[in-house]
Design a protein around this motif. Structure first.
Motif, PDB file in Angstrom:
ATOM      1  N   LYS A 206       0.826  -1.207   0.000  1.00  0.00           N
ATOM      2  CA  LYS A 206       0.000   0.000   0.000  1.00  0.00           C
ATOM      3  C   LYS A 206       0.861   1.258   0.000  1.00  0.00           C
ATOM      4  O   LYS A 206       1.997   1.241   0.482  1.00  0.00           O
ATOM      5  CB  LYS A 206      -0.932   0.008   1.224  1.00  0.00           C
ATOM      6  N   ASP A 207       0.292   2.362  -0.515  1.00  0.00           N
ATOM      7  CA  ASP A 207       0.999   3.637  -0.489  1.00  0.00           C
ATOM      8  C   ASP A 207       0.677   4.384   0.802  1.00  0.00           C
ATOM      9  O   ASP A 207       0.033   3.845   1.710  1.00  0.00           O
ATOM     10  CB  ASP A 207       0.686   4.470  -1.742  1.00  0.00           C
ATOM     11  N   TYR A 208       1.111   5.641   0.888  1.00  0.00           N
ATOM     12  CA  TYR A 208       0.952   6.413   2.118  1.00  0.00           C
ATOM     13  C   TYR A 208      -0.518   6.683   2.444  1.00  0.00           C
ATOM     14  O   TYR A 208      -0.865   6.972   3.588  1.00  0.00           O
ATOM     15  CB  TYR A 208       1.705   7.744   1.995  1.00  0.00           C
ATOM     16  N   ALA A 209      -1.392   6.588   1.439  1.00  0.00           N
ATOM     17  CA  ALA A 209      -2.821   6.821   1.655  1.00  0.00           C
ATOM     18  C   ALA A 209      -3.581   5.521   1.880  1.00  0.00           C
ATOM     19  O   ALA A 209      -4.814   5.526   1.975  1.00  0.00           O
ATOM     20  CB  ALA A 209      -3.409   7.564   0.456  1.00  0.00           C
ATOM     21  N   GLY A 210      -2.859   4.400   1.970  1.00  0.00           N
ATOM     22  CA  GLY A 210      -3.505   3.117   2.190  1.00  0.00           C
ATOM     23  C   GLY A 210      -4.062   2.477   0.942  1.00  0.00           C
ATOM     24  O   GLY A 210      -4.838   1.517   1.012  1.00  0.00           O
ATOM     25  N   ILE A 211      -3.672   2.980  -0.230  1.00  0.00           N
ATOM     26  CA  ILE A 211      -4.143   2.452  -1.508  1.00  0.00           C
ATOM     27  C   ILE A 211      -3.147   1.419  -2.027  1.00  0.00           C
ATOM     28  O   ILE A 211      -1.931   1.638  -1.966  1.00  0.00           O
ATOM     29  CB  ILE A 211      -4.305   3.591  -2.536  1.00  0.00           C
ATOM     30  N   ASP A 212      -3.647   0.289  -2.530  1.00  0.00           N
ATOM     31  CA  ASP A 212      -2.772  -0.721  -3.123  1.00  0.00           C
ATOM     32  C   ASP A 212      -1.992  -0.077  -4.271  1.00  0.00           C
ATOM     33  O   ASP A 212      -2.579   0.395  -5.245  1.00  0.00           O
ATOM     34  CB  ASP A 212      -3.597  -1.892  -3.654  1.00  0.00           C
ATOM     35  N   ARG A 213      -0.663  -0.072  -4.183  1.00  0.00           N
ATOM     36  CA  ARG A 213       0.139   0.742  -5.101  1.00  0.00           C
ATOM     37  C   ARG A 213       1.260  -0.016  -5.793  1.00  0.00           C
ATOM     38  O   ARG A 213       1.684   0.356  -6.886  1.00  0.00           O
ATOM     39  CB  ARG A 213       0.732   1.936  -4.333  1.00  0.00           C
ATOM     40  N   VAL A 214       1.771  -1.071  -5.192  1.00  0.00           N
ATOM     41  CA  VAL A 214       2.913  -1.794  -5.781  1.00  0.00           C
ATOM     42  C   VAL A 214       2.631  -3.296  -5.747  1.00  0.00           C
ATOM     43  O   VAL A 214       2.163  -3.823  -4.732  1.00  0.00           O
ATOM     44  CB  VAL A 214       4.220  -1.478  -5.026  1.00  0.00           C
ATOM     45  N   VAL A 215       2.904  -3.954  -6.851  1.00  0.00           N
ATOM     46  CA  VAL A 215       2.825  -5.405  -6.930  1.00  0.00           C
ATOM     47  C   VAL A 215       4.240  -5.959  -7.086  1.00  0.00           C
ATOM     48  O   VAL A 215       4.986  -5.539  -7.973  1.00  0.00           O
ATOM     49  CB  VAL A 215       1.956  -5.851  -8.120  1.00  0.00           C
ATOM     50  N   VAL A 216       4.603  -6.875  -6.201  1.00  0.00           N
ATOM     51  CA  VAL A 216       5.899  -7.553  -6.278  1.00  0.00           C
ATOM     52  C   VAL A 216       5.638  -9.022  -6.602  1.00  0.00           C
ATOM     53  O   VAL A 216       4.749  -9.638  -5.998  1.00  0.00           O
ATOM     54  CB  VAL A 216       6.684  -7.431  -4.957  1.00  0.00           C
TER      55      VAL A 216
END
Length: 291
Positions: free
Chosen positions: A275-285
């Protein structure tokens, strides 16, 4: 503006009000950043020297910046630089402006490379733009080697300038081409990308700063925004070492779809969503299977 005495405090208030009238999203912050740049001072200096008068040439320089800003030219383009991961990157109209959310991608890459503990890991940054992602990883992983690719020769040139300015050029290579094509025949510990992911139909609804100034080729990701992820998830795993990983920044509500695309490749062992700083799913590893 130049016919009376303008102090730092007065010009900041005037600029903030003017930006507010013109619908600028962060009027006070932008006023402070622009004035700080004109004066070559940190923002804290402005607060301690509210009563300091500005010189005519300083007012003239600020006036030019204000005119650009109300035309929705992003502050980073006006200044020609943007801070990212504590480093300063040159930006031009040929590159996207590095954003705080992308730091999640860099941190994930750095953390996973350190966990792997590989000696002189090879990383690739696909669609590099300013080079912010790959060069930041290079800065924090001291023995890493980097290959960057961008389809834009102008963007590639900016990335090369940034590598030189950050004293990282000796560990970086730069290629112009389409996604992974220039890197065929090589294998990497990590393949990173912040590709274009805005659905084509959504481009017209973007904030004016983005829509009017940033290169559309670095934004548009096809009908559903997933075109580049389909290609990367199909091709990147075969170019990773066993136990290596690929990591991508994704748009809002795209993480599950991108993780699914990765998991559909038989070489992929597992995926993780950050998640990013706003709690949104942002990165897939996504990690490849061990040997």
């Amino acid at each position: 503006m130049a016919s009376e005495i303008w102090t730092i405090g007065k010009i900041l208030k005037w600029t903030e009000d003017y930006f507010t009238q013109k619908g600028i999203e962060s009027p006070r912050l932008d006023a402070e950043v622009l004035l700080g740049h004109v004066l070559n001072k940190q923002r804290i200096y402005l607060y301690v020297h509210f009563d300091e008068p500005l010189q005519p040439e300083e007012l003239a320089a600020l006036r030019g910046m204000i005119k650009q800003r109300i035309n929705h030219v992003p502050v980073a383009y006006i200044l020609g630089e943007k801070e990212f991961m504590g480093l300063t990157f040159k930006v031009t109209a040929d590159t996207l402006v590095p954003r705080p959310d992308t730091e999640i991608l860099v941190q994930a890459a750095v953390d996973n490379l350190r966990k792997l503990g590989a000696t002189a890991p090879k990383i690739a940054d696909i669609g590099t733009g300013t080079g912010a992602v790959g060069l930041s990883v290079l800065h924090f992983v001291k023995d890493a080697q980097l290959a960057t690719v961008d389809i834009s020769p102008a963007a590639r040139a900016v990335a090369e300038e940034n590598a030189a300015a950050l004293n990282l050029a000796d560990r970086a290579q730069f290629f112009t081409g389409d996604l992974l094509a220039p890197l065929q025949g090589n294998s990497y510990t990590a393949i990173l990308s912040n590709p274009p992911y805005i659905p084509d139909a959504d481009i017209a609804g973007l904030a004016a700063d983005v829509q009017l100034s940033e290169p559309h080729t670095a934004l548009a990701g096809g009908a559903d925004g997933l075109d580049f992820y389909r290609r990367l998830c199909a091709d990147a795993p075969a170019m990773l070492i066993p136990g290596g990983f690929m990591a991508f920044e994704v748009g809002i509500k795209q993480a599950q779809d991108v993780a699914g695309l990765a998991q559909a490749n038989p070489l992929i062992d597992r995926t993780e969503i950050l998640k990013d700083y706003a709690g949104i799913d942002r990165v897939v590893v996504a990690w490849t299977k061990e040997a």
